[in-house]
Design a protein around this motif. Structure first.
Motif, PDB file in Angstrom:
ATOM      1  N   ILE A   1      46.753  34.841  48.398  1.00  0.00           N
ATOM      2  CA  ILE A   1      46.018  33.919  47.534  1.00  0.00           C
ATOM      3  C   ILE A   1      44.715  33.535  48.220  1.00  0.00           C
ATOM      4  N   ARG A   2      43.590  33.888  47.613  1.00  0.00           N
ATOM      5  CA  ARG A   2      42.284  33.559  48.162  1.00  0.00           C
ATOM      6  C   ARG A   2      41.663  32.432  47.320  1.00  0.00           C
ATOM      7  N   VAL A   3      41.112  31.432  48.000  1.00  0.00           N
ATOM      8  CA  VAL A   3      40.608  30.246  47.306  1.00  0.00           C
ATOM      9  C   VAL A   3      39.179  29.946  47.745  1.00  0.00           C
ATOM     10  N   TRP A   4      38.328  29.715  46.759  1.00  0.00           N
ATOM     11  CA  TRP A   4      36.953  29.284  46.996  1.00  0.00           C
ATOM     12  C   TRP A   4      36.772  27.884  46.427  1.00  0.00           C
ATOM     13  N   ARG A   5      36.220  26.978  47.192  1.00  0.00           N
ATOM     14  CA  ARG A   5      35.975  25.614  46.727  1.00  0.00           C
ATOM     15  C   ARG A   5      34.707  25.545  45.870  1.00  0.00           C
ATOM     16  N   ARG A   6      34.776  24.786  44.779  1.00  0.00           N
ATOM     17  CA  ARG A   6      33.631  24.446  43.973  1.00  0.00           C
ATOM     18  C   ARG A   6      33.707  22.948  43.662  1.00  0.00           C
ATOM     19  N   GLU A   7      32.638  22.383  43.180  1.00  0.00           N
ATOM     20  CA  GLU A   7      32.652  20.968  42.840  1.00  0.00           C
ATOM     21  C   GLU A   7      33.639  20.718  41.699  1.00  0.00           C
ATOM     22  N   GLY A   8      34.708  19.980  41.997  1.00  0.00           N
ATOM     23  CA  GLY A   8      35.685  19.644  40.973  1.00  0.00           C
ATOM     24  C   GLY A   8      36.631  20.756  40.579  1.00  0.00           C
ATOM     25  N   SER A   9      36.543  21.906  41.263  1.00  0.00           N
ATOM     26  CA  SER A   9      37.433  23.008  40.902  1.00  0.00           C
ATOM     27  C   SER A   9      37.640  23.935  42.093  1.00  0.00           C
ATOM     28  N   LEU A  10      38.647  24.760  41.965  1.00  0.00           N
ATOM     29  CA  LEU A  10      38.954  25.799  42.944  1.00  0.00           C
ATOM     30  C   LEU A  10      39.030  27.118  42.206  1.00  0.00           C
ATOM     31  N   ARG A  11      38.347  28.142  42.719  1.00  0.00           N
ATOM     32  CA  ARG A  11      38.409  29.482  42.150  1.00  0.00           C
ATOM     33  C   ARG A  11      39.396  30.287  42.986  1.00  0.00           C
ATOM     34  N   VAL A  12      40.263  31.015  42.307  1.00  0.00           N
ATOM     35  CA  VAL A  12      41.393  31.652  42.992  1.00  0.00           C
ATOM     36  C   VAL A  12      41.556  33.095  42.528  1.00  0.00           C
ATOM     37  N   THR A  13      41.883  33.984  43.459  1.00  0.00           N
ATOM     38  CA  THR A  13      42.352  35.322  43.118  1.00  0.00           C
ATOM     39  C   THR A  13      43.649  35.567  43.872  1.00  0.00           C
ATOM     40  N   VAL A  14      44.490  36.413  43.311  1.00  0.00           N
ATOM     41  CA  VAL A  14      45.786  36.718  43.928  1.00  0.00           C
ATOM     42  C   VAL A  14      46.004  38.223  43.910  1.00  0.00           C
ATOM     43  N   GLY A  15      46.431  38.773  45.047  1.00  0.00           N
ATOM     44  CA  GLY A  15      46.736  40.187  45.153  1.00  0.00           C
ATOM     45  C   GLY A  15      48.104  40.410  45.767  1.00  0.00           C
ATOM     46  N   ALA A  16      48.635  41.614  45.581  1.00  0.00           N
ATOM     47  CA  ALA A  16      49.925  41.992  46.150  1.00  0.00           C
ATOM     48  C   ALA A  16      49.672  42.672  47.495  1.00  0.00           C
ATOM     49  N   VAL A  17      50.122  42.039  48.576  1.00  0.00           N
ATOM     50  CA  VAL A  17      49.830  42.507  49.931  1.00  0.00           C
ATOM     51  C   VAL A  17      50.314  43.933  50.144  1.00  0.00           C
ATOM     52  N   GLU A  18      51.520  44.240  49.719  1.00  0.00           N
ATOM     53  CA  GLU A  18      52.124  45.543  50.010  1.00  0.00           C
ATOM     54  C   GLU A  18      51.458  46.693  49.254  1.00  0.00           C
ATOM     55  N   ARG A  19      50.640  46.396  48.261  1.00  0.00           N
ATOM     56  CA  ARG A  19      49.947  47.436  47.506  1.00  0.00           C
ATOM     57  C   ARG A  19      48.433  47.289  47.677  1.00  0.00           C
ATOM     58  N   ASP A  20      48.027  47.060  48.942  1.00  0.00           N
ATOM     59  CA  ASP A  20      46.604  46.998  49.287  1.00  0.00           C
ATOM     60  C   ASP A  20      45.858  45.955  48.462  1.00  0.00           C
ATOM     61  N   ASP A  21      46.482  44.793  48.298  1.00  0.00           N
ATOM     62  CA  ASP A  21      45.871  43.682  47.559  1.00  0.00           C
ATOM     63  C   ASP A  21      45.573  44.042  46.107  1.00  0.00           C
ATOM     64  N   ALA A  22      46.448  44.829  45.496  1.00  0.00           N
ATOM     65  CA  ALA A  22      46.284  45.140  44.074  1.00  0.00           C
ATOM     66  C   ALA A  22      46.176  43.833  43.295  1.00  0.00           C
ATOM     67  N   PRO A  23      45.171  43.696  42.418  1.00  0.00           N
ATOM     68  CA  PRO A  23      44.959  42.424  41.717  1.00  0.00           C
ATOM     69  C   PRO A  23      46.167  42.020  40.885  1.00  0.00           C
ATOM     70  N   VAL A  24      46.498  40.748  40.978  1.00  0.00           N
ATOM     71  CA  VAL A  24      47.609  40.188  40.214  1.00  0.00           C
ATOM     72  C   VAL A  24      47.100  39.090  39.277  1.00  0.00           C
ATOM     73  N   LEU A  25      46.396  38.103  39.829  1.00  0.00           N
ATOM     74  CA  LEU A  25      45.754  37.061  39.028  1.00  0.00           C
ATOM     75  C   LEU A  25      44.250  37.107  39.291  1.00  0.00           C
ATOM     76  N   THR A  26      43.470  37.055  38.234  1.00  0.00           N
ATOM     77  CA  THR A  26      42.017  36.964  38.375  1.00  0.00           C
ATOM     78  C   THR A  26      41.503  35.866  37.448  1.00  0.00           C
TER      79      THR A  26
END
Length: 291
Positions: free
Chosen positions: A259-284
């Protein structure tokens, strides 16, 4: 045509009474991994996890709204709305937007009203937006929009829907969190009310094009929101105002989420990948709005 967009949009909303109690909340929290402390050197029953698992300290993660009532109108029941007749094996949960109007009580009773809010034509697929609004004696509690992706049902000349966001995060994230899932995660999570056989039956999963049952997208959604609340919002569930996401790929039970998180004013932007499959995108396109 299996989907009659005009009929679906014109259909009367469906309302029903839903109830939940502390046991339902605890079961949901366990289904998204509460009690399994990611720090192997700390006890699973430390104060942070007891907020999700011990009735005397319990508070409710907002994503519980996606399962509250365990049988309230949801993704599968939305497919029985007037104007909609589709093959369940062609259905995927495409995205979710949840707005919480105030903290969800540990025990409650509410009226959940559902309707088809939009039907989009994506060419080779259709997207149904099932909106569910929950209200109790004190007013609105939450609004849930489930985007239901139906393969093979597009091409009817309808509105394509909103464009993909253009302000996706770039650069190094402010926080990277890893959360393992269990081999039996889907079997536990489905006890909160999502009985789609895609998440339990190997033969059905193969018919749907998957090598084995996949984890519920809303389980990944809940795991992610909990990780963000615990690590960036001081464990305070009341700070969450909304959480939206697009389900970009599948998770197989037993995989690890990065789970990767970037801070923004009043919000957090997030992406999620599956570690075992080379961070294949799961949530965008995931945004957590907070106070």
């Amino acid at each position: 045509m299996p989907i009659d967009a005009a009929k679906a949009l014109a259909a009367e909303p469906r309302s029903r009474e839903i109830t939940w109690n502390s046991k339902d909340v605890q079961l949901y929290h366990l289904g998204i991994g509460a009690g399994a402390n990611p720090d192997k050197h700390s006890p699973a029953t430390d104060a942070d996890e007891l907020r999700y698992t011990l009735e005397s300290r319990l508070h409710v993660l907002p994503s519980f709204a996606t399962v509250a009532g365990a049988g309230a109108p949801g993704v599968i029941s939305g497919l029985s709305m007037p104007g909609i007749e589709v093959d369940l094996a062609r259905v995927l949960h495409g995205g979710q937007t949840l707005t919480v109007h105030r903290p969800i009580p540990v025990e409650g009773r509410a009226t959940a009203t559902s309707r088809i809010a939009a039907v989009y034509d994506k060419g080779k697929a259709a997207v149904l937006v099932l909106r569910t609004e929950a209200t109790d004696d004190h007013g609105p509690l939450w609004t849930n929009d489930a985007q239901i992706f139906v393969r093979g049902e597009g091409g009817f000349g309808g509105d394509r829907g909103p464009a993909a966001p253009t302000d996706r995060p770039t650069g190094e994230p402010d926080r990277v969190i890893e959360r393992p899932t269990r081999e039996d995660q889907a079997l536990l999570y489905r006890l909160s009310g999502d009985w789609n056989p895609l998440h339990a039956d190997p033969e059905f999963a193969k018919l749907a094009g998957f090598e084995r049952p996949i984890l519920h997208g809303l389980c990944t959604y809940g795991i992610t929101l909990k990780a963000v609340v615990d690590t960036l919002l001081d464990g305070d569930v009341a700070r969450v105002r909304a959480c939206s996401t697009r389900f970009a790929g599948v998770v197989f039970p037993g995989e690890t989420l990065r789970i990767r998180v970037w801070r923004r004013e009043g919000s957090l932007r997030v992406t999620v990948g599956a570690v075992e499959r080379d961070d294949a995108p799961v949530l965008t396109d995931t945004i957590v709005e907070h106070s």
